[in-house]
Design an enzyme around this catalytic site. Structure first.
Site, PDB file in Angstrom:
ATOM      1  N   HIS A  25      82.939  29.846  36.519  1.00  0.00           N
ATOM      2  CA  HIS A  25      83.205  28.580  35.809  1.00  0.00           C
ATOM      3  C   HIS A  25      81.888  27.868  35.500  1.00  0.00           C
ATOM      4  O   HIS A  25      81.684  27.367  34.383  1.00  0.00           O
ATOM      5  CB  HIS A  25      84.019  27.612  36.696  1.00  0.00           C
ATOM      6  CG  HIS A  25      85.427  28.032  36.982  1.00  0.00           C
ATOM      7  ND1 HIS A  25      85.955  28.042  38.249  1.00  0.00           N
ATOM      8  CD2 HIS A  25      86.436  28.425  36.151  1.00  0.00           C
ATOM      9  CE1 HIS A  25      87.232  28.415  38.204  1.00  0.00           C
ATOM     10  NE2 HIS A  25      87.540  28.657  36.942  1.00  0.00           N
ATOM     11  N   LYS A  58     102.906  21.458  42.257  1.00  0.00           N
ATOM     12  CA  LYS A  58     102.309  22.725  42.694  1.00  0.00           C
ATOM     13  C   LYS A  58     101.181  22.420  43.672  1.00  0.00           C
ATOM     14  O   LYS A  58     100.223  21.725  43.317  1.00  0.00           O
ATOM     15  CB  LYS A  58     101.747  23.464  41.462  1.00  0.00           C
ATOM     16  CG  LYS A  58     102.098  24.916  41.425  1.00  0.00           C
ATOM     17  CD  LYS A  58     101.733  25.511  40.099  1.00  0.00           C
ATOM     18  CE  LYS A  58     100.710  26.618  40.267  1.00  0.00           C
ATOM     19  NZ  LYS A  58     100.220  27.091  38.974  1.00  0.00           N
ATOM     20  N   ARG A  69      87.034  36.756  30.652  1.00  0.00           N
ATOM     21  CA  ARG A  69      86.457  37.853  31.441  1.00  0.00           C
ATOM     22  C   ARG A  69      86.876  39.210  30.886  1.00  0.00           C
ATOM     23  O   ARG A  69      86.232  40.210  31.166  1.00  0.00           O
ATOM     24  CB  ARG A  69      86.909  37.742  32.897  1.00  0.00           C
ATOM     25  CG  ARG A  69      86.256  36.607  33.644  1.00  0.00           C
ATOM     26  CD  ARG A  69      87.012  36.258  34.888  1.00  0.00           C
ATOM     27  NE  ARG A  69      88.344  35.784  34.543  1.00  0.00           N
ATOM     28  CZ  ARG A  69      89.183  35.192  35.371  1.00  0.00           C
ATOM     29  NH1 ARG A  69      88.849  35.041  36.629  1.00  0.00           N
ATOM     30  NH2 ARG A  69      90.360  34.759  34.964  1.00  0.00           N
ATOM     31  N   SER A 122      89.540  32.055  40.798  1.00  0.00           N
ATOM     32  CA  SER A 122      89.791  31.183  41.952  1.00  0.00           C
ATOM     33  C   SER A 122      90.838  31.796  42.870  1.00  0.00           C
ATOM     34  O   SER A 122      90.704  31.761  44.094  1.00  0.00           O
ATOM     35  CB  SER A 122      90.274  29.811  41.473  1.00  0.00           C
ATOM     36  OG  SER A 122      89.295  29.214  40.676  1.00  0.00           O
TER      37      SER A 122
END
Ligand code: PNS
Length: 165
Positions: A20, A44, A94, A131
């Site tokens: 990031h 969440k 990516r 992450s």
């Protein structure tokens, strides 16, 4: 009328990785101002609270001028863009999986508001870094040094309770 060229780098950032940081650093060379938006769904539960994510990001990005970190709950990204005068969404890619995930959002965001999404190829050094993978590996004691900063590593260790390395 403001002539500031402003983009947004949105994400969950739970937690921020060096992948990031690379994308945000590169975006900051192209835009006068980069808004790093931590967007979250209050229903969440993540590993880090939105405020913790913001603080970790602020630490990581302290060396960059023209970058600010904000957080929003239950908001459409395009509404944030309109409100803040943001012309473009910048996202790192990516690989093909990211592209398949990002493309519908990019098309939807443009449909909703005309805001364009620009994709930036991720640094190959961080192709394997996400992450969620970082959290999973750290949770089971795997070594994630070099993929997140020392500060994030310490935060993971204190959250997980074990070595996290
Ligand atoms: O870290 P992520 O999972 O890539 O982040 C995805 C995020 C938060 C950028 C995306 O889900 C988002 O923009 N959420 C805000 C709500 C929204 O605008 N949803 C419609 C997207 S077309």
């Amino acid at each position: 009328m403001s002539t500031t060229r402003r983009c947004v780098c949105p994400g969950s950032y739970d937690p921020v990785t060096l992948g990031h940081v690379d994308v945000i650093e590169r975006a900051s060379k192209l835009y006068d101002e980069v808004v790093v938006a931590v967007l979250f769904n209050p229903d969440k539960v993540g590993m880090f609270t939105p405020q913790e994510r913001v603080e970790l990001l602020q630490d990581e990005l302290a060396h960059l001028s023209g970058v600010r970190v904000v957080t929003f709950a239950d908001r459409l990204l395009v509404d944030v863009c309109n409100e803040m005068g943001i012309a473009a969404i910048v996202k790192g890619l990516r690989g093909e999986t990211d592209y398949s995930y990002e493309l519908p959002m990019a098309v939807m965001n443009r449909h909703l508001s005309g805001v364009e999404t620009l994709f930036m190829p991720g640094d190959p050094a961080y192709t394997q870094v996400s992450s969620s993978l970082i959290k999973e590996v750290a949770r089971f004691g795997g070594d994630v040094r070099g993929l997140v900063s020392d500060r994030v590593l310490a935060a993971l260790r204190s959250r997980i309770g074990g070595s996290g390395s």
